[in-house]
Write an enzyme that holds these catalytic residues in place. Structure first.
Site, mmCIF file in Angstrom:
data_model
loop_
_atom_site.group_PDB
_atom_site.id
_atom_site.type_symbol
_atom_site.label_atom_id
_atom_site.label_comp_id
_atom_site.label_asym_id
_atom_site.label_seq_id
_atom_site.Cartn_x
_atom_site.Cartn_y
_atom_site.Cartn_z
ATOM 1 N N LYS A 116 -33.373 22.524 -13.980
ATOM 2 C CA LYS A 116 -33.476 21.083 -14.204
ATOM 3 C C LYS A 116 -33.654 20.717 -15.674
ATOM 4 C CE LYS A 116 -32.861 21.036 -9.982
ATOM 5 N NZ LYS A 116 -31.516 20.773 -9.469
ATOM 6 N N TYR A 202 -43.722 9.085 -17.377
ATOM 7 C CA TYR A 202 -43.767 8.800 -15.945
ATOM 8 C C TYR A 202 -43.319 7.367 -15.698
ATOM 9 C CZ TYR A 202 -45.588 8.066 -11.245
ATOM 10 O OH TYR A 202 -45.706 7.748 -9.920
ATOM 11 N N GLU A 275 -27.797 11.967 -10.021
ATOM 12 C CA GLU A 275 -28.953 11.149 -9.629
ATOM 13 C C GLU A 275 -29.603 10.526 -10.858
ATOM 14 O OE1 GLU A 275 -30.606 13.708 -5.792
ATOM 15 O OE2 GLU A 275 -31.849 13.477 -7.574
ATOM 16 N N GLU A 287 -31.203 14.482 -11.886
ATOM 17 C CA GLU A 287 -30.600 15.783 -11.620
ATOM 18 C C GLU A 287 -29.196 15.599 -11.081
ATOM 19 O OE1 GLU A 287 -32.795 17.597 -7.958
ATOM 20 O OE2 GLU A 287 -34.379 17.010 -9.340
ATOM 21 N N ARG A 291 -23.112 19.531 -4.555
ATOM 22 C CA ARG A 291 -22.687 19.715 -3.165
ATOM 23 C C ARG A 291 -22.281 18.357 -2.584
ATOM 24 N NH1 ARG A 291 -28.278 19.052 -3.135
ATOM 25 N NH2 ARG A 291 -28.885 17.256 -1.875
HETATM 26 C C1 MV4 Z 1 -39.707 11.121 -11.790
HETATM 27 C C2 MV4 Z 1 -40.414 10.000 -11.289
HETATM 28 C C3 MV4 Z 1 -40.974 9.153 -12.215
HETATM 29 N N1 MV4 Z 1 -40.890 9.416 -13.531
HETATM 30 N N2 MV4 Z 1 -39.638 11.320 -13.118
HETATM 31 C C4 MV4 Z 1 -38.805 13.140 -7.555
HETATM 32 C C5 MV4 Z 1 -37.779 14.171 -7.237
HETATM 33 C C6 MV4 Z 1 -37.476 14.814 -8.524
HETATM 34 N N3 MV4 Z 1 -36.116 15.226 -8.562
HETATM 35 C C7 MV4 Z 1 -37.764 13.798 -9.542
HETATM 36 N N4 MV4 Z 1 -38.621 12.813 -8.911
HETATM 37 C C8 MV4 Z 1 -39.206 11.844 -9.631
HETATM 38 N N5 MV4 Z 1 -39.133 11.995 -10.980
HETATM 39 C C9 MV4 Z 1 -40.215 10.487 -13.955
HETATM 40 N N6 MV4 Z 1 -40.162 10.723 -15.255
HETATM 41 C C10 MV4 Z 1 -40.466 9.809 -9.917
HETATM 42 C C11 MV4 Z 1 -39.875 10.747 -9.079
HETATM 43 C C12 MV4 Z 1 -40.011 10.462 -7.663
HETATM 44 C C13 MV4 Z 1 -38.919 10.135 -6.854
HETATM 45 C C14 MV4 Z 1 -37.629 10.089 -7.362
HETATM 46 C C15 MV4 Z 1 -36.563 9.774 -6.560
HETATM 47 C C16 MV4 Z 1 -36.768 9.464 -5.235
HETATM 48 C C17 MV4 Z 1 -38.031 9.502 -4.698
HETATM 49 C C18 MV4 Z 1 -39.129 9.835 -5.499
HETATM 50 C C19 MV4 Z 1 -40.390 9.857 -4.942
HETATM 51 C C20 MV4 Z 1 -41.456 10.192 -5.735
HETATM 52 C C21 MV4 Z 1 -41.261 10.504 -7.087
#
Ligand code: MV4
Length: 449
Positions: A116, A202, A275, A287, A291
């Protein structure tokens, strides 16, 4: 075109791939575990081979058994579906070295996107906006504190080899960062065999927006619009829709064009998804999924294009049959994933025999399912039993149609998430499309409503 494709998967996606093969005039080989000897994918394929015991590690994840089945049946390609081996670069490479075509992106691409923090850096180098964060992995406490100071609190600690949300930790203060650093590292080591972590700003209330891409082996990449997948529970998607109504036309165009440019720059071919996290009028790469995804029918409904047939054709080496100008977007589509789980018991899986099964139909309704009356839902695999996808001229019409479709759906013998979906579809914030990835955190389900 390929003469014979082995489908290295089970459930609804094995059926979905088989349907595309049949329409293309390609013969199909199903592989199945002992638990799946009565499964529809084994019944509907031209040939079916039992490859092992019920645990996935002994069947659907077993390289040698699957390759032997391909060898014995003379299959010239393998389609992995989603899950199982779909993003296994090593398996993709072995297929190709055995002269069996791999229907997916190159093993190098799968492996690069699997890391990632590397994926993030590559995208940033190709002009794709990424969440501000540390440049690659952070080593000691000092480096972490310094990076966090530049990024600004709250920061999110992520595992470099992670993904799917596992091992993420929020730190609101420098003290919390120090405390969480070691824990995050240990978790990353346990979960992914790699303790490397990196930091990001965040985002408090992002939406999950993903762009559907497909590319051929001649350098062409197009997009098929976006999906909003913010309605998730513990990183399991429950509802997906297209288009994402929170995007302005200007922002939508920018996200589409950025995703296509990023994929082109890395020579991407096959179907894939980029995404993004979207907050306000900003979007950031999160990411790339290398697929075909569970929710691809949502895109098929609004574009009227068969993504799997196109994926197979480009996998064979054909140029894309369509260019970007050919893609038109029609109306709105929503998918509800119906799982054999009990929402009242923390979504605990509810395997068992389906004693009665009736699926909805009618205008604008598509159901992708491998279940039938009398079918035994196995505890060995994923609990998804049906995808209900509804299309309408507008979002409101699609939602109304989904209410009607869920009402028609009768599944007895196991607990399901049908009522939970019905409740979400009545929620004012869902109805006004005013939600983020935190929607289900605040959602209180009253089964009696
Ligand atoms: C984040 C975020 C907030 N800020 N990154 C969750 C899956 C992983 N691939 C990355 N994710 C997140 N990254 C930053 N900098 C919040 C999430 C996240 C989330 C993202 C997409 C769909 C659902 C989620 C649920 C919780 C947190």
């Amino acid at each position: 075109m390929f003469r014979k494709i082995l489908i290295a998967n089970r459930g609804e996606i094995a059926l979905r791939v088989m349907r595309a093969c049949k329409e293309l005039g390609v013969n199909t080989v199903a592989v199945h575990s002992e638990a799946d000897s009565e499964a529809l994918h084994a019944r509907f394929a031209d040939e079916a081979i039992c490859i092992g015991a019920s645990p996935a590690s002994e069947s659907y994840l077993n390289f040698n058994r699957i390759l032997a089945a391909a060898e014995i049946t003379g299959a010239d390609a393998i389609h992995p579906g989603y899950g199982f081996l779909a993003e296994n670069a090593e398996f993709a490479e072995i297929c190709e070295s055995c002269q069996i075509a791999w229907i997916g992106p190159s093993p190098e691409t799968i492996s690069k996107m699997g890391n990632k923090s590397l994926a993030k850096r590559m995208m940033a180098e190709n002009g794709v906006p990424v969440v501000p964060g540390s440049d690659g992995s952070v080593e000691g406490e000092g480096a972490a504190l310094e990076a966090a100071e530049t990024i600004g609190y709250p920061v999110l600690i992520k595992a470099a080899s992670g993904g799917g949300g596992k091992g993420m930790r929020v730190a609101v203060t420098p003290d919390a960062l120090i405390n969480n650093l070691l824990i995050a590292r240990a978790e990353a080591e346990t979960c992914f065999g790699d303790p490397s972590i990196y930091l990001e700003r965040y985002l408090e209330n992002p939406r999950h927006v993903e762009v559907q891409l497909i590319g051929d082996k001649h350098g062409n990449v197009i997009h098929l619009g976006e999906r909003d997948c913010s309605i998730q529970r513990r990183h399991q998607k429950l509802i997906e829709e297209s288009p994402c109504v929170a995007l302005s036309e200007e922002l939508r165009t920018r996200i589409h064009e950025t995703a296509v440019a990023g994929a082109k720059a890395m020579g991407y071919h096959s179907a894939g998804t980029m995404e993004f996290l979207v907050e306000g009028d900003e979007f950031f790469f999160m990411e790339m999924n290398t697929r075909i995804q569970v929710e691809h029918p949502v895109t098929e409904m609004v574009t009227r294009r068969d993504l799997i047939k196109e994926q197979i054709a480009v996998g064979f080496g054909n140029p894309l049959s369509i260019s970007q100008e050919h893609i038109r977007f029609n109306g709105h589509a929503i998918e509800c994933r119906v799982n054999a789980e009990d929402p009242a018991q923390g979504f605990m899986p509810s395997p068992g025999r389906v004693s009665f099964f009736h699926l909805p139909g009618g205008m604008g309704v598509r159901v992708d399912s491998h279940v039938y009356q009398g079918y035994e839902i196995s505890p060995f695999y994923d609990s998804m039993i049906a995808k209900i996808i509804c299309h309408g001229l507008t979002r409101d019409e699609a939602i109304g149609r989904m209410h009607r479709a869920l009402e028609e759906c009768v599944i007895d013998g196991v607990e399901t998430t049908l009522d939970f979906h019905r409740a979400i579809l009545r929620d004012p914030r869902f109805l006004s499309a005013d939600f983020s990835t935190r929607f289900l955190d605040d959602f209180v389900w009253d089964a009696k409503k």
